[in-house]
Enzyme design. Sequence first.
Site, short mmCIF file in Angstrom:
data_model
loop_
_atom_site.label_atom_id
_atom_site.label_comp_id
_atom_site.label_asym_id
_atom_site.label_seq_id
_atom_site.Cartn_x
_atom_site.Cartn_y
_atom_site.Cartn_z
N ARG A 100 64.08 35.23 125.03
CA ARG A 100 63.44 34.00 124.50
C ARG A 100 63.78 33.95 123.02
O ARG A 100 63.35 34.81 122.24
CB ARG A 100 61.92 34.01 124.72
N HIS A 127 65.34 25.38 128.82
CA HIS A 127 64.35 26.29 129.42
C HIS A 127 64.61 26.30 130.94
O HIS A 127 63.82 25.78 131.73
CB HIS A 127 62.94 25.77 129.10
N GLN A 130 62.01 27.51 133.76
CA GLN A 130 60.91 26.56 133.93
C GLN A 130 61.30 25.48 134.93
O GLN A 130 60.52 25.10 135.80
CB GLN A 130 60.58 25.93 132.56
N ASP A 222 55.18 17.53 127.96
CA ASP A 222 55.20 18.84 127.28
C ASP A 222 54.65 18.61 125.87
O ASP A 222 54.45 17.46 125.44
CB ASP A 222 56.64 19.38 127.24
N CYS A 262 54.55 21.97 131.66
CA CYS A 262 55.02 23.35 131.76
C CYS A 262 54.00 24.35 131.21
O CYS A 262 54.09 25.53 131.51
CB CYS A 262 56.35 23.49 131.03
N ARG A 290 56.63 29.81 138.62
CA ARG A 290 57.51 30.56 137.72
C ARG A 290 57.82 31.92 138.34
O ARG A 290 58.94 32.41 138.30
CB ARG A 290 56.85 30.76 136.34
N1 CP Z 1 55.93 27.46 130.20
C1 CP Z 1 56.19 28.60 129.51
O1 CP Z 1 57.34 29.00 129.32
O2 CP Z 1 55.08 29.26 129.10
P1 CP Z 1 55.02 30.53 128.12
O3 CP Z 1 55.40 30.05 126.75
O4 CP Z 1 53.59 30.97 128.20
O5 CP Z 1 55.97 31.56 128.61
N1 NVA Z 2 58.77 22.90 124.37
C1 NVA Z 2 57.88 24.04 124.32
C2 NVA Z 2 57.84 24.72 125.64
C3 NVA Z 2 56.92 25.91 125.72
C4 NVA Z 2 56.96 26.59 127.04
C5 NVA Z 2 58.32 24.97 123.20
O1 NVA Z 2 59.53 25.18 123.05
O2 NVA Z 2 57.46 25.47 122.49
#
Ligand code: CP
Ligand code: NVA
Length: 303
Positions: A100, A127, A130, A222, A262, A290
């Site tokens: 990440r 992502h 997701q 989102d 999400c 997930r």
């Molecule tokens: N939706 C998602 O990726 O959640 P987290 O940031 O909690 O991993």
């Molecule tokens: N768009 C959001 C998604 C989190 C799962 C972010 O990048 O923070």
Amino acid sequence: MKRDVISILDLKDDLGGILELASKLKKGKMKKEKSLSGKTLAMIFEKSSTRTRVSFEAGMAQLGGHALYLSPKDLQIGRGETIADTARVLSRYVDCIMYRAFSHAAMLELAENASVPVINGLDDVEHPCQIVADLLTVKEHRGGFKGRKMAYVGDGNNVCNSLLLGAAIVGMDFVAACPKGYEPDRKIVSEARRIAKGTKCSSEVVDDPVVAVKGADVIYTDVWTSMGQEAEAEKREKAFAPYQVNSALVRKAKKDCIVMHCLPAHRGLEITDEVIDGKRSVVFDQAENRLHAQKAILLSVIR
Ligand code: CP
Ligand code: NVA
């Protein structure tokens, strides 16, 4: 050759198969349990996570393997070791790396230098994991994708980019309603349109949320301020105020439409309590999926 999952496009050729496998794993119909016995997944998180971290870790345990949580502040990356060297070293110990990252460039650098598969657990462009879970959720609640329409309302961010591509791959009509200046990545929009031509569905970006949700089977939203954009929060809240997913907007979609997010949600901003806790919301099925989706992805990439 190793198989990276940096974009949802990396799963394009067997997305249907991965969704099938995820469904079977969910129903306990796949005797794949323990098939990753002896395998290790390294998970590097530059940003916070609840779902991604716990679902990958639980998923690896359920498949008989092991997952390691690595934060850059504990790794030597925090003291200046390069991403490339980190990738080379981790590849000597583990069977797969989940990353990440703040930047897509760092994601690509890790993937280029790792000799084991790299899975994108979110960056500033996509992502993908997701979206596999989201498509599984739509399939469960709506039976399939052909003739179905998803309306994404809000920021043209990483989730929106991957949804654009994912919807086009499975042949689901997709429209994103985003304020001017917050549209999804232009190259991704064109790529999604190109794919949508082949799968005979529509892929559009508009600026009016009411136009977008008309006839929608799925409304998706989102956060307005993604991780790393906190300094822009106030400006964004103003720009996105007309894009809130509330009961009035949901009433403009199909009567039986489902609502997706999400998570994590900023309740009262992009979505109201009434909607996220209401009978149309499937956000916790999405979160559960997930786990099943990522188990299918792990089984597809780890040799
Ligand atoms: N939706 C998602 O990726 O959640 P987290 O940031 O909690 O991993
Ligand atoms: N768009 C959001 C998604 C989190 C799962 C972010 O990048 O923070």
